[in-house]
Design a protein around this motif. Structure first.
Motif, PDB file in Angstrom:
ATOM      1  N   GLY A  90       0.816  -1.195   0.000  1.00 58.43           N
ATOM      2  CA  GLY A  90       0.000   0.000   0.000  1.00 58.43           C
ATOM      3  C   GLY A  90       0.863   1.263   0.000  1.00 58.43           C
ATOM      4  O   GLY A  90       2.017   1.214  -0.436  1.00 58.43           O
ATOM      5  N   PRO A  91       0.346   2.360   0.500  1.00 50.62           N
ATOM      6  CA  PRO A  91      -0.993   2.428   1.108  1.00 50.62           C
ATOM      7  C   PRO A  91      -2.096   2.661   0.077  1.00 50.62           C
ATOM      8  O   PRO A  91      -1.867   3.283  -0.966  1.00 50.62           O
ATOM      9  CB  PRO A  91      -0.871   3.628   2.047  1.00 50.62           C
ATOM     10  CG  PRO A  91       0.119   4.538   1.360  1.00 50.62           C
ATOM     11  CD  PRO A  91       1.100   3.625   0.673  1.00 50.62           C
ATOM     12  N   PHE A  92      -3.290   2.136   0.394  1.00 51.49           N
ATOM     13  CA  PHE A  92      -4.468   2.316  -0.442  1.00 51.49           C
ATOM     14  C   PHE A  92      -5.501   3.138   0.318  1.00 51.49           C
ATOM     15  O   PHE A  92      -5.774   2.871   1.494  1.00 51.49           O
ATOM     16  CB  PHE A  92      -5.077   0.967  -0.826  1.00 51.49           C
ATOM     17  CG  PHE A  92      -4.181   0.129  -1.703  1.00 51.49           C
ATOM     18  CD1 PHE A  92      -4.128   0.348  -3.068  1.00 51.49           C
ATOM     19  CD2 PHE A  92      -3.396  -0.868  -1.154  1.00 51.49           C
ATOM     20  CE1 PHE A  92      -3.293  -0.412  -3.879  1.00 51.49           C
ATOM     21  CE2 PHE A  92      -2.562  -1.643  -1.953  1.00 51.49           C
ATOM     22  CZ  PHE A  92      -2.509  -1.409  -3.325  1.00 51.49           C
ATOM     23  N   GLU A  93      -6.063   4.119  -0.357  1.00 51.87           N
ATOM     24  CA  GLU A  93      -7.117   4.920   0.276  1.00 51.87           C
ATOM     25  C   GLU A  93      -8.387   4.098   0.476  1.00 51.87           C
ATOM     26  O   GLU A  93      -9.147   4.336   1.422  1.00 51.87           O
ATOM     27  CB  GLU A  93      -7.429   6.157  -0.569  1.00 51.87           C
ATOM     28  CG  GLU A  93      -6.480   7.326  -0.342  1.00 51.87           C
ATOM     29  CD  GLU A  93      -5.082   7.020  -0.834  1.00 51.87           C
ATOM     30  OE1 GLU A  93      -4.121   7.533  -0.234  1.00 51.87           O
ATOM     31  OE2 GLU A  93      -4.935   6.275  -1.828  1.00 51.87           O
ATOM     32  N   VAL A  94      -8.629   3.163  -0.434  1.00 50.38           N
ATOM     33  CA  VAL A  94      -9.823   2.315  -0.335  1.00 50.38           C
ATOM     34  C   VAL A  94      -9.452   0.889  -0.722  1.00 50.38           C
ATOM     35  O   VAL A  94      -8.717   0.671  -1.688  1.00 50.38           O
ATOM     36  CB  VAL A  94     -10.955   2.814  -1.272  1.00 50.38           C
ATOM     37  CG1 VAL A  94     -12.237   2.023  -1.020  1.00 50.38           C
ATOM     38  CG2 VAL A  94     -11.213   4.300  -1.098  1.00 50.38           C
ATOM     39  N   ARG A 121      -6.090   6.857   6.958  1.00 53.54           N
ATOM     40  CA  ARG A 121      -7.527   7.148   6.958  1.00 53.54           C
ATOM     41  C   ARG A 121      -8.233   6.324   5.881  1.00 53.54           C
ATOM     42  O   ARG A 121      -9.225   6.769   5.286  1.00 53.54           O
ATOM     43  CB  ARG A 121      -7.771   8.646   6.741  1.00 53.54           C
ATOM     44  CG  ARG A 121      -7.213   9.525   7.857  1.00 53.54           C
ATOM     45  CD  ARG A 121      -7.498  10.992   7.590  1.00 53.54           C
ATOM     46  NE  ARG A 121      -6.977  11.837   8.648  1.00 53.54           N
ATOM     47  CZ  ARG A 121      -7.651  12.146   9.746  1.00 53.54           C
ATOM     48  NH1 ARG A 121      -8.873  11.669   9.922  1.00 53.54           N
ATOM     49  NH2 ARG A 121      -7.115  12.926  10.667  1.00 53.54           N
ATOM     50  N   GLY A 122      -7.708   5.135   5.633  1.00 58.81           N
ATOM     51  CA  GLY A 122      -8.255   4.283   4.592  1.00 58.81           C
ATOM     52  C   GLY A 122      -9.620   3.729   4.931  1.00 58.81           C
ATOM     53  O   GLY A 122     -10.079   3.766   6.073  1.00 58.81           O
ATOM     54  N   VAL A 223     -23.841  -3.246   1.110  1.00 64.04           N
ATOM     55  CA  VAL A 223     -22.464  -2.776   1.155  1.00 64.04           C
ATOM     56  C   VAL A 223     -22.124  -2.528   2.618  1.00 64.04           C
ATOM     57  O   VAL A 223     -22.895  -1.920   3.355  1.00 64.04           O
ATOM     58  CB  VAL A 223     -22.264  -1.499   0.300  1.00 64.04           C
ATOM     59  CG1 VAL A 223     -23.176  -0.372   0.742  1.00 64.04           C
ATOM     60  CG2 VAL A 223     -20.809  -1.068   0.349  1.00 64.04           C
ATOM     61  N   LEU A 224     -20.985  -3.040   3.032  1.00 67.25           N
ATOM     62  CA  LEU A 224     -20.471  -2.849   4.394  1.00 67.25           C
ATOM     63  C   LEU A 224     -19.230  -1.976   4.306  1.00 67.25           C
ATOM     64  O   LEU A 224     -18.290  -2.298   3.568  1.00 67.25           O
ATOM     65  CB  LEU A 224     -20.127  -4.192   5.034  1.00 67.25           C
ATOM     66  CG  LEU A 224     -19.530  -4.157   6.442  1.00 67.25           C
ATOM     67  CD1 LEU A 224     -20.517  -3.574   7.428  1.00 67.25           C
ATOM     68  CD2 LEU A 224     -19.116  -5.558   6.880  1.00 67.25           C
ATOM     69  N   ILE A 225     -19.222  -0.887   5.044  1.00 66.72           N
ATOM     70  CA  ILE A 225     -18.118   0.083   5.000  1.00 66.72           C
ATOM     71  C   ILE A 225     -17.500   0.172   6.390  1.00 66.72           C
ATOM     72  O   ILE A 225     -18.198   0.142   7.404  1.00 66.72           O
ATOM     73  CB  ILE A 225     -18.623   1.467   4.568  1.00 66.72           C
ATOM     74  CG1 ILE A 225     -19.432   1.363   3.275  1.00 66.72           C
ATOM     75  CG2 ILE A 225     -17.478   2.444   4.385  1.00 66.72           C
ATOM     76  CD1 ILE A 225     -20.287   2.564   2.981  1.00 66.72           C
ATOM     77  N   ALA A 226     -16.178   0.257   6.440  1.00 66.58           N
ATOM     78  CA  ALA A 226     -15.469   0.396   7.725  1.00 66.58           C
ATOM     79  C   ALA A 226     -14.225   1.247   7.523  1.00 66.58           C
ATOM     80  O   ALA A 226     -13.746   1.431   6.395  1.00 66.58           O
ATOM     81  CB  ALA A 226     -15.106  -0.966   8.289  1.00 66.58           C
ATOM     82  N   ASP A 227     -13.687   1.752   8.609  1.00 69.95           N
ATOM     83  CA  ASP A 227     -12.510   2.641   8.571  1.00 69.95           C
ATOM     84  C   ASP A 227     -11.297   1.963   9.201  1.00 69.95           C
ATOM     85  O   ASP A 227     -11.428   1.227  10.189  1.00 69.95           O
ATOM     86  CB  ASP A 227     -12.809   3.939   9.319  1.00 69.95           C
ATOM     87  CG  ASP A 227     -14.007   4.670   8.747  1.00 69.95           C
ATOM     88  OD1 ASP A 227     -14.095   4.748   7.504  1.00 69.95           O
ATOM     89  OD2 ASP A 227     -14.848   5.144   9.518  1.00 69.95           O
ATOM     90  N   ALA A 228     -10.127   2.261   8.638  1.00 68.21           N
ATOM     91  CA  ALA A 228      -8.894   1.705   9.190  1.00 68.21           C
ATOM     92  C   ALA A 228      -8.520   2.394  10.483  1.00 68.21           C
ATOM     93  O   ALA A 228      -7.892   1.811  11.346  1.00 68.21           O
ATOM     94  CB  ALA A 228      -7.760   1.843   8.176  1.00 68.21           C
TER      95      ALA A 228
END
Length: 228
Positions: A90-94, A121-122, A223-228
């Motif tokens: 990475g890093p990957f934003e999403v 803040r991915g 859709v399931l969304i979560a934050d790093a």
């Protein structure tokens, strides 16, 4: 475990030519593609940097995601072949995936690996569905859909079913609720989980099939969304 990974890889390699024609996957259907494009725009941040499409398969979702920053610079896609639990650096934003995590023998391990390559803040975006309905009506509709396809001599969405001994080694296979995925995402260290049903994608997939198959085979997608 390596044998299971190889068998799963071989199964999806054989399924590739069927996959893009099946409801809920197709870019070939303009209505379905538009529904997926709307779903992506709702969950991806504005002008993202790098996006990892884990288990990209035939690349349909990758192409739709790339459209968002391809207007002036052209498509910027890099294909990496390897185990889904060993992502590229990475890093990957999403980090996104579609209908992948249920096929992984160690879903928590894969989700942790994706978190390790996510930016500070991915974001994690999982497009999933309930493929094994628990309610009597859902089971009856699924059975009726299978029988109707058989009577019509029509092919199913995939080239074959998963072998039973492989399914037995997949913790998230045949889920009747999003709860197991929610728990796996939380255990892997992701935070701020939120979920939303993808009704427009369901509708577009239903239109893709003749009546009454579209209605009989409709599955709840989310859709399931979560934050790093």
């Amino acid at each position: 475990m390596s044998d299971v990974h190889e068998r799963i890889r071989d199964w999806w390699d054989a399924d590739a030519e069927h996959y893009d024609r099946s409801p809920g996957h197709a870019l070939s259907d303009p209505v379905e593609a538009a529904a997926w494009r709307a779903a992506l725009r709702e969950v991806l941040p504005e002008a993202p940097g790098r996006i990892l499409d884990a288990g990209a398969g035939t690349g349909a979702l990758s192409l739709l995601a790339a459209e968002r920053k391809a207007k002036e610079r052209g498509l910027e896609l890099e294909i990496v072949i390897g185990p889904v639990n060993e992502p590229p650096a990475g890093p990957f934003e999403v980090v996104i995936e579609r209908h992948v995590i249920w096929t992984v023998p160690d879903p928590v391990g894969a989700l942790r690996a994706w978190r390790e390559v996510a930016a500070e803040r991915g974001r994690l975006v999982l497009f999933e569905g309930i493929w094994a309905p628990a309610d009597p009506l859902g089971r009856a509709k699924a059975f009726a859909g299978e029988r109707l396809r058989s009577l019509r001599g029509e092919a199913d969405h995939h080239h074959s079913s998963y072998p039973g001994d492989v399914l037995a080694q997949l913790p998230l296979a045949e889920m009747t609720s999003p709860l197991p995925i929610v728990e796996a995402v939380r255990e892997a260290g992701w935070r701020g989980l939120r979920i939303k049903r993808l009704r427009d994608v369901e509708w577009a997939a239903r239109l893709h099939e003749p009546w009454p198959l579209g209605w009989l085979e409709q599955r709840q997608r989310y859709v399931l969304i979560a934050d790093a």
